[in-house]
Design a protein around this motif. Structure first.
Motif, PDB file in Angstrom:
ATOM      1  N   TYR A  13       0.833  -1.207   0.000  1.00 45.95           N
ATOM      2  CA  TYR A  13       0.000   0.000   0.000  1.00 45.95           C
ATOM      3  C   TYR A  13       0.870   1.261   0.000  1.00 45.95           C
ATOM      4  O   TYR A  13       0.572   2.237  -0.703  1.00 45.95           O
ATOM      5  CB  TYR A  13      -0.923   0.017   1.209  1.00 45.95           C
ATOM      6  N   VAL A  14       1.920   1.251   0.802  1.00 44.88           N
ATOM      7  CA  VAL A  14       2.820   2.408   0.839  1.00 44.88           C
ATOM      8  C   VAL A  14       3.459   2.629  -0.526  1.00 44.88           C
ATOM      9  O   VAL A  14       3.544   3.759  -1.026  1.00 44.88           O
ATOM     10  CB  VAL A  14       3.897   2.207   1.925  1.00 44.88           C
ATOM     11  N   ALA A  15       3.914   1.524  -1.150  1.00 41.99           N
ATOM     12  CA  ALA A  15       4.517   1.633  -2.477  1.00 41.99           C
ATOM     13  C   ALA A  15       3.504   2.170  -3.492  1.00 41.99           C
ATOM     14  O   ALA A  15       3.855   2.985  -4.364  1.00 41.99           O
ATOM     15  CB  ALA A  15       5.045   0.271  -2.923  1.00 41.99           C
ATOM     16  N   ALA A  16       2.248   1.734  -3.379  1.00 40.10           N
ATOM     17  CA  ALA A  16       1.213   2.202  -4.304  1.00 40.10           C
ATOM     18  C   ALA A  16       0.980   3.704  -4.155  1.00 40.10           C
ATOM     19  O   ALA A  16       0.847   4.426  -5.152  1.00 40.10           O
ATOM     20  CB  ALA A  16      -0.090   1.439  -4.053  1.00 40.10           C
ATOM     21  N   VAL A  17       0.922   4.178  -2.913  1.00 43.66           N
ATOM     22  CA  VAL A  17       0.720   5.609  -2.675  1.00 43.66           C
ATOM     23  C   VAL A  17       1.904   6.409  -3.209  1.00 43.66           C
ATOM     24  O   VAL A  17       1.742   7.472  -3.826  1.00 43.66           O
ATOM     25  CB  VAL A  17       0.501   5.885  -1.176  1.00 43.66           C
ATOM     26  N   VAL A  18       3.112   5.901  -2.984  1.00 40.82           N
ATOM     27  CA  VAL A  18       4.307   6.594  -3.479  1.00 40.82           C
ATOM     28  C   VAL A  18       4.286   6.676  -5.003  1.00 40.82           C
ATOM     29  O   VAL A  18       4.575   7.735  -5.588  1.00 40.82           O
ATOM     30  CB  VAL A  18       5.583   5.868  -2.990  1.00 40.82           C
ATOM     31  N   ILE A  19       3.926   5.581  -5.667  1.00 40.05           N
ATOM     32  CA  ILE A  19       3.844   5.587  -7.133  1.00 40.05           C
ATOM     33  C   ILE A  19       2.799   6.592  -7.611  1.00 40.05           C
ATOM     34  O   ILE A  19       3.021   7.350  -8.573  1.00 40.05           O
ATOM     35  CB  ILE A  19       3.518   4.172  -7.645  1.00 40.05           C
ATOM     36  N   ALA A  20       1.635   6.624  -6.919  1.00 38.31           N
ATOM     37  CA  ALA A  20       0.585   7.567  -7.299  1.00 38.31           C
ATOM     38  C   ALA A  20       1.061   9.011  -7.135  1.00 38.31           C
ATOM     39  O   ALA A  20       0.789   9.869  -7.987  1.00 38.31           O
ATOM     40  CB  ALA A  20      -0.665   7.320  -6.456  1.00 38.31           C
ATOM     41  N   LEU A  21       1.769   9.288  -6.050  1.00 35.96           N
ATOM     42  CA  LEU A  21       2.274  10.645  -5.829  1.00 35.96           C
ATOM     43  C   LEU A  21       3.340  11.008  -6.865  1.00 35.96           C
ATOM     44  O   LEU A  21       3.444  12.172  -7.276  1.00 35.96           O
ATOM     45  CB  LEU A  21       2.842  10.769  -4.418  1.00 35.96           C
ATOM     46  N   LEU A  22       4.130  10.039  -7.288  1.00 34.72           N
ATOM     47  CA  LEU A  22       5.129  10.303  -8.337  1.00 34.72           C
ATOM     48  C   LEU A  22       4.444  10.637  -9.664  1.00 34.72           C
ATOM     49  O   LEU A  22       4.900  11.525 -10.400  1.00 34.72           O
ATOM     50  CB  LEU A  22       6.045   9.091  -8.505  1.00 34.72           C
ATOM     51  N   ILE A  23       3.352   9.930  -9.953  1.00 32.15           N
ATOM     52  CA  ILE A  23       2.589  10.255 -11.162  1.00 32.15           C
ATOM     53  C   ILE A  23       2.023  11.671 -11.050  1.00 32.15           C
ATOM     54  O   ILE A  23       2.064  12.468 -11.999  1.00 32.15           O
ATOM     55  CB  ILE A  23       1.465   9.233 -11.381  1.00 32.15           C
ATOM     56  N   GLY A  24       1.495  11.990  -9.860  1.00 35.67           N
ATOM     57  CA  GLY A  24       0.993  13.341  -9.640  1.00 35.67           C
ATOM     58  C   GLY A  24       2.090  14.389  -9.768  1.00 35.67           C
ATOM     59  O   GLY A  24       1.863  15.482 -10.296  1.00 35.67           O
ATOM     60  N   ALA A  25       3.287  14.037  -9.291  1.00 34.96           N
ATOM     61  CA  ALA A  25       4.414  14.964  -9.408  1.00 34.96           C
ATOM     62  C   ALA A  25       4.767  15.227 -10.863  1.00 34.96           C
ATOM     63  O   ALA A  25       5.094  16.360 -11.253  1.00 34.96           O
ATOM     64  CB  ALA A  25       5.626  14.402  -8.661  1.00 34.96           C
ATOM     65  N   ALA A  26       4.699  14.184 -11.675  1.00 35.25           N
ATOM     66  CA  ALA A  26       4.972  14.359 -13.105  1.00 35.25           C
ATOM     67  C   ALA A  26       3.936  15.284 -13.747  1.00 35.25           C
ATOM     68  O   ALA A  26       4.280  16.144 -14.576  1.00 35.25           O
ATOM     69  CB  ALA A  26       4.985  12.998 -13.797  1.00 35.25           C
ATOM     70  N   LEU A  27       2.664  15.127 -13.352  1.00 41.49           N
ATOM     71  CA  LEU A  27       1.622  16.000 -13.891  1.00 41.49           C
ATOM     72  C   LEU A  27       1.833  17.444 -13.438  1.00 41.49           C
ATOM     73  O   LEU A  27       1.648  18.386 -14.228  1.00 41.49           O
ATOM     74  CB  LEU A  27       0.246  15.498 -13.437  1.00 41.49           C
ATOM     75  N   LEU A  28       2.212  17.611 -12.169  1.00 41.11           N
ATOM     76  CA  LEU A  28       2.461  18.965 -11.664  1.00 41.11           C
ATOM     77  C   LEU A  28       3.637  19.612 -12.386  1.00 41.11           C
ATOM     78  O   LEU A  28       3.592  20.804 -12.729  1.00 41.11           O
ATOM     79  CB  LEU A  28       2.730  18.911 -10.155  1.00 41.11           C
ATOM     80  N   SER A  29       4.670  18.833 -12.626  1.00 45.96           N
ATOM     81  CA  SER A  29       5.836  19.370 -13.323  1.00 45.96           C
ATOM     82  C   SER A  29       5.485  19.809 -14.739  1.00 45.96           C
ATOM     83  O   SER A  29       6.026  20.793 -15.243  1.00 45.96           O
ATOM     84  CB  SER A  29       6.953  18.328 -13.357  1.00 45.96           C
ATOM     85  N   SER A  30       4.580  19.065 -15.376  1.00 45.78           N
ATOM     86  CA  SER A  30       4.171  19.440 -16.732  1.00 45.78           C
ATOM     87  C   SER A  30       3.413  20.759 -16.755  1.00 45.78           C
ATOM     88  O   SER A  30       3.296  21.390 -17.811  1.00 45.78           O
ATOM     89  CB  SER A  30       3.302  18.327 -17.335  1.00 45.78           C
ATOM     90  N   MET A  31       2.892  21.180 -15.585  1.00 42.33           N
ATOM     91  CA  MET A  31       2.184  22.462 -15.482  1.00 42.33           C
ATOM     92  C   MET A  31       3.049  23.533 -14.832  1.00 42.33           C
ATOM     93  O   MET A  31       2.545  24.538 -14.339  1.00 42.33           O
ATOM     94  CB  MET A  31       0.880  22.265 -14.688  1.00 42.33           C
ATOM     95  N   ASP A  32       4.366  23.278 -14.794  1.00 38.75           N
ATOM     96  CA  ASP A  32       5.335  24.235 -14.234  1.00 38.75           C
ATOM     97  C   ASP A  32       5.065  24.526 -12.758  1.00 38.75           C
ATOM     98  O   ASP A  32       5.186  25.662 -12.295  1.00 38.75           O
ATOM     99  CB  ASP A  32       5.329  25.548 -15.031  1.00 38.75           C
ATOM    100  N   VAL A  33       4.673  23.479 -12.028  1.00 41.04           N
ATOM    101  CA  VAL A  33       4.436  23.602 -10.582  1.00 41.04           C
ATOM    102  C   VAL A  33       5.437  22.712  -9.857  1.00 41.04           C
ATOM    103  O   VAL A  33       5.620  21.548 -10.244  1.00 41.04           O
ATOM    104  CB  VAL A  33       2.993  23.185 -10.217  1.00 41.04           C
ATOM    105  N   ASP A  34       6.083  23.249  -8.837  1.00 40.33           N
ATOM    106  CA  ASP A  34       7.042  22.477  -8.060  1.00 40.33           C
ATOM    107  C   ASP A  34       6.294  21.430  -7.237  1.00 40.33           C
ATOM    108  O   ASP A  34       5.519  21.789  -6.333  1.00 40.33           O
ATOM    109  CB  ASP A  34       7.838  23.401  -7.140  1.00 40.33           C
ATOM    110  N   PRO A  35       6.477  20.123  -7.491  1.00 38.61           N
ATOM    111  CA  PRO A  35       5.714  19.085  -6.775  1.00 38.61           C
ATOM    112  C   PRO A  35       5.962  19.101  -5.273  1.00 38.61           C
ATOM    113  O   PRO A  35       5.018  18.916  -4.492  1.00 38.61           O
ATOM    114  CB  PRO A  35       6.209  17.778  -7.406  1.00 38.61           C
TER     115      PRO A  35
END
Length: 375
Positions: free
Chosen positions: A25-47
């Motif tokens: 579960y922890v690994a799943a949450v971390v992976i989800a947050l990394l995906i979110g970080a990639a989306l934030l970076s694509s919008m020029d937002v510091d994750p």
């Protein structure tokens, strides 16, 4: 004709340790947050900055942090109570997808009591009557489905889903129809607008310095304790577990399955109606977006927590932090709106569900067919 076997098949694992599940579960949450970080970076937002504001709900450095906590409680309590209520039905394998509709009906009934009794009764009595009306509004709405299920074996998933839209359209009708009988609307407004409640209909709060402790939070905590004891130590809780495992076994043991279903679903829907009453009392008005999607999010919370009462409290708290924190963080960035919380929540949900699947099951390759021996 030989039937073609699939290349892979799903096989249940013999055992899965709690530690392994927690790590998954922890690994799943971390992976989800990394995906979110990639989306934030694509919008020029510091994750990192965004996640920091999300987790802290932008409280550090705020001039009025207690107001943030008060607003957080107003979102947390309805989600917690709704999730607990849905878990009651799910334990019995009764798929109550009608949390939205039951919440709306509880809110409407509570709002009616607020408008009619607010000007004439003291605040404690008004809040109590609103809670009772919410319980009856939500409970009776869920009771319709329970009775049809017991009497005609109807599909509760479809019925509760359709009743959601009936309640939603009723709420929209009340919010858009200016007429002399519609006391829900503000008579002084030129356009249809829900009227605010009288002051006596506001939820009771207890001042703790600058912070006002909402009474609904105390009641929600008490409900958690009561439901935990109800499910674990009472006859009714045992009956719910038996009916959920096997209705035929329950009948063989002499249990009245129909009565158990009706009683449990009424309790489940009544608690959701109570959540609706608490929300409108805390908000001080009715609105077309009154549910804040707690009926759907409550399903997510209940399943992520595996219907465990303590797990539901923790999961509801984390989901509310995610939603409220994303809303607070998104105000800093013009390129992000509050719906980003729903996106992150959906990614986390699918990641956790995938982790749960692979901790309980595995994919086994098809065994090779034996070669024929040539004579």
């Amino acid at each position: 004709m030989n039937r073609k076997e699939p290349l892979f098949r799903v096989v249940k694992r013999e055992s899965s340790s709690p530690v392994r599940q927690a790590l998954a579960y922890v690994a799943a949450v971390v992976i989800a947050l990394l995906i979110g970080a990639a989306l934030l970076s694509s919008m020029d937002v510091d994750p990192l900055t965004f996640y920091q504001k999300m987790v802290t709900m932008d409280i550090p450095g705020n001039k009025f942090p207690w107001r943030i906590v008060e607003n957080f409680v107003k979102l947390f309590v309805p989600l917690l109570i709704t999730s607990l209520a849905l878990s009651l039905a799910f334990r019995m394998r009764f798929w109550n997808i009608g949390g939205e509709g039951q919440f709306i009906m509880g809110a409407i009934c509570a709002a009616a009591a607020a408008h009619k009794l607010g000007p004439v009764l003291p605040q404690p009595l008004v809040v109590l009557v609103m809670a009772l009306c919410g319980i009856l509004g939500g409970g009776l709405y869920g009771l319709i489905v329970a009775l049809l299920k017991v009497r005609y074996n109807t599909n509760e998933t479809l019925l509760t889903l359709m009743l959601n839209y009936i309640a939603l359209y009723l709420l929209q009708f009340l919010g858009e129809t200016k007429a002399g009988w519609n006391f829900f609307l503000d008579p002084d407004s030129a356009r249809p607008k829900f009227a605010g409640f009288p002051d006596n209909a506001d939820m009771i709060t207890f001042p703790l310095g600058p912070f006002n402790l909402n009474l609904s939070l105390i009641i929600a905590i008490v409900l958690c304790v009561l439901l935990f004891g109800y499910l674990k130590y009472t006859k009714h809780g045992y009956e719910i577990a038996v009916v959920g495992d096997s209705p035929n076994t329950a009948r063989y043991a002499g249990m009245k399955v129909g009565r158990i279903v009706v009683r449990t679903i009424f309790l489940s829907a009544a608690l959701i109606g109570l959540a609706g009453a608490f929300y409108v009392s805390s908000a001080g008005t009715l609105s077309t977006s009154v549910t804040n999607d707690v009926g759907w999010t409550g399903i997510v919370v209940a399943w992520l927590a595996k219907l465990n009462t303590v797990g539901i409290v923790i999961t509801a708290l984390l989901i509310t932090v995610l939603q409220f924190g994303c809303q607070a963080a998104s105000t800093t960035y013009s390129s992000i709106d509050a719906n980003f919380a729903d996106l992150i929540q959906g990614i986390i949900l699918f990641a956790v569900l995938a982790a749960d699947f692979f901790t309980r099951f595995r994919l086994a390759r098809r065994a090779a067919a034996p070669k024929e021996v040539s004579k």
